[in-house]
Write an enzyme that holds these catalytic residues in place. Structure first.
Site, PDB file in Angstrom:
ATOM      1  N   LYS A 138       0.840  -1.219   0.000  1.00 40.65           N
ATOM      2  CA  LYS A 138       0.000   0.000   0.000  1.00 40.65           C
ATOM      3  C   LYS A 138       0.859   1.246   0.000  1.00 40.65           C
ATOM      4  O   LYS A 138       2.021   1.245   0.415  1.00 40.65           O
ATOM      5  CB  LYS A 138      -0.955   0.011   1.201  1.00 40.65           C
ATOM      6  N   ASP A 148      -2.620  -1.433  10.269  1.00 39.44           N
ATOM      7  CA  ASP A 148      -2.783  -1.367   8.810  1.00 39.44           C
ATOM      8  C   ASP A 148      -3.514  -2.584   8.237  1.00 39.44           C
ATOM      9  O   ASP A 148      -3.763  -2.627   7.026  1.00 39.44           O
ATOM     10  CB  ASP A 148      -1.408  -1.293   8.114  1.00 39.44           C
TER      11      ASP A 148
HETATM   12  O1  C5P Z   1      -0.689  -1.540  15.069  1.00 43.89           O
HETATM   13  P1  C5P Z   1       0.726  -1.906  14.821  1.00 43.89           P
HETATM   14  O2  C5P Z   1       1.165  -3.093  15.646  1.00 43.89           O
HETATM   15  O3  C5P Z   1       1.066  -2.073  13.387  1.00 43.89           O
HETATM   16  O4  C5P Z   1       1.589  -0.683  15.328  1.00 43.89           O
HETATM   17  C1  C5P Z   1       2.964  -0.771  15.572  1.00 43.89           C
HETATM   18  C2  C5P Z   1       3.382   0.422  16.409  1.00 43.89           C
HETATM   19  O5  C5P Z   1       3.306   1.610  15.620  1.00 43.89           O
HETATM   20  C3  C5P Z   1       2.530   0.694  17.625  1.00 43.89           C
HETATM   21  O6  C5P Z   1       2.982  -0.058  18.724  1.00 43.89           O
HETATM   22  C4  C5P Z   1       2.737   2.181  17.818  1.00 43.89           C
HETATM   23  O7  C5P Z   1       3.988   2.426  18.462  1.00 43.89           O
HETATM   24  C5  C5P Z   1       2.859   2.700  16.402  1.00 43.89           C
HETATM   25  N1  C5P Z   1       1.560   3.173  15.893  1.00 43.89           N
HETATM   26  C6  C5P Z   1       1.020   4.327  16.410  1.00 43.89           C
HETATM   27  N2  C5P Z   1      -0.190   4.783  15.962  1.00 43.89           N
HETATM   28  C7  C5P Z   1      -0.841   4.118  14.977  1.00 43.89           C
HETATM   29  C8  C5P Z   1      -0.299   2.944  14.411  1.00 43.89           C
HETATM   30  C9  C5P Z   1       0.915   2.497  14.900  1.00 43.89           C
HETATM   31  O8  C5P Z   1       1.621   4.958  17.295  1.00 43.89           O
HETATM   32  N3  C5P Z   1      -2.005   4.603  14.541  1.00 43.89           N
END
Ligand code: C5P
Length: 280
Positions: A11, A137
Site C-alpha cells: 500500500k 494497517d
Molecule cells: O498496530 P501496529 O502493531 O502495526 O503498530 C505498531 C506500532 O506503531 C505501535 O505499537 C505504535 O507504536 C505505532 N503506531 C502508532 N499509531 C498508529 C499505528 C501504529 O503509534 N495509529
C-alpha cells in the site's frame, strides 16, 4: 489437497495525517490508503498443524509466531473455533519494514484465505474487526481497494481514486513503525492540513490538481534522521515524477508518474525500483 491462494498487495498512503498521541501510546490518524500492484503471494493448504514457510525476501524473515501471517491464522482459529491446521506458503516480494504494509497485507491475505479454507464463514465486517486486533494497517489492506482510514487505522471507508502509476524506491535499511511515530512525538508533532479538498479532487479524477496536496506527517521526523530518504524524494522529482511521497513510516519513497511509460523511464534511474499501479 485443497488450497486457497491470495495476493497480498502493498500500500501507499496518499496522505498520512497524524492528529496526536493517545493515552494507549498509539496515534490517532487520518489516511487515504491505496493498494498497489506490487504483491506477495499467500497460499494456504489443508494440513494437520499450522506451519509457515517463507520464500523470497530477506533471509531474516521469521517463520515463527511473531510473523503477522501466523498471528492472523491463530487469531482466526481462536475466533472461529477451528481446530484445523494449514501449511501457509508466503512468497515475499514486498520489501520488509519499508512502510509498504507488506506484513499487514500478508496477515490480511491469510485471514481471507483461511476463512475460505477452514469454511469459517466470518463476514467481511467480522474479518475487519479481527484485522484491527492484529495491526493498525491490517483492516485497510484487507479491504483491497482504496480506503479512508481513521482512529489508529481500524475505521475504514471506501474511497475513489483515479488510475495512478508509481515508481516505488525502497531503501537499503529498515524503519520500525513505532520509531517513526516516536520521532514525530519528539519533534513536537505537526499535523498536516484538512485533506477534504485532496480527497474530493481524487474522487473526481483530477489527479494533476491533487498531486501538490499529497502529504505525509511522518516525512519531517524521518527526513531529519535519515537524510537519504529526503534525497530519494528529490531525486524522484528531478527524474520527472509529478509528485513523490514517503510510504507510511518509511523509508520507501513512491514517485507518481503520468503513465506507465513515464514510470518505467523514471524507474530506470534507480536501483531496485518497482513500477506499480494503483488497484481500484
Ligand atoms: O498496530 P501496529 O502493531 O502495526 O503498530 C505498531 C506500532 O506503531 C505501535 O505499537 C505504535 O507504536 C505505532 N503506531 C502508532 N499509531 C498508529 C499505528 C501504529 O503509534 N495509529
Amino acid at each position: 489437497m485443497r488450497e486457497v491462494t491470495r495476493e497480498a498487495y502493498a500500500k501507499i498512503n496518499l496522505f498520512l495525517r497524524v492528529l496526536g498521541v493517545r493515552e494507549d501510546g498509539y496515534h490517532d490518524l487520518e489516511s487515504l490508503i491505496v493498494p498497489i500492484s506490487l504483491s506477495d503471494t499467500v497460499t494456504c493448504r489443508e494440513a494437520a498443524r499450522l506451519k509457515l514457510s517463507v520464500s523470497g525476501g530477506e533471509p531474516s524473515l521469521s517463520e515463527g509466531p511473531d510473523n503477522l501471517a501466523v498471528v492472523a491464522a491463530l487469531a482466526l482459529a481462536d475466533e472461529s473455533g477451528s481446530l484445523d491446521g494449514a501449511d501457509i506458503e508466503l512468497e515475499k516480494r514486498i520489501p520488509v519494514a519499508a512502510g509498504l504494509g507488506g506484513g499487514s497485507a500478508d496477515a490480511a491475505a491469510v485471514l481471507s484465505a483461511l476463512n475460505e479454507l477452514w469454511a469459517c464463514g466470518l463476514s467481511q465486517g467480522k474479518l475487519v474487526e479481527l484485522a484491527a486486533q492484529i495491526g493498525s494497517d491490517v483492516p485497510a489492506t484487507l479491504v483491497g481497494k482504496p480506503v479512508l482510514v481513521s482512529g489508529r487505522g481500524e475505521h475504514v471507508t471506501p474511497a475513489e481514486v483515479p488510475e495512478m502509476w508509481w515508481v516505488v524506491v525502497p531503501a537499503p535499511f529498515h524503519i520500525r513503525t513505532p520509531d517513526a511515530f516516536r520521532w514525530w512525538d519528539e519533534e513536537g508533532g505537526s499535523t498536516g492540513p484538512d485533506p477534504a479538498r485532496l480527497v474530493s479532487l481524487l474522487a473526481s479524477g483530477d489527479l494533476l490538481s491533487a498531486t501538490p496536496l499529497l502529504f505525509n506527517d511522518l516525512e519531517g521526523p524521518v527526513f531529519a534522521r535519515h537524510r537519504e530518504v529526503a534525497e530519494t524524494k528529490w531525486r524522484l522529482l528531478e527524474a520527472g515524477a509529478i509528485a513523490a511521497i514517503m510510504c507510511g513510516s518509511g523509508p520507501t519513497v513512491a514517485g507518481l508518474s503520468r503513465s506507465e511509460a513515464e514510470a518505467k523511464d523514471v524507474a530506470s534511474r534507480f536501483d531496485g525500483a518497482h513500477v506499480a499501479n494503483t488497484r481500484r
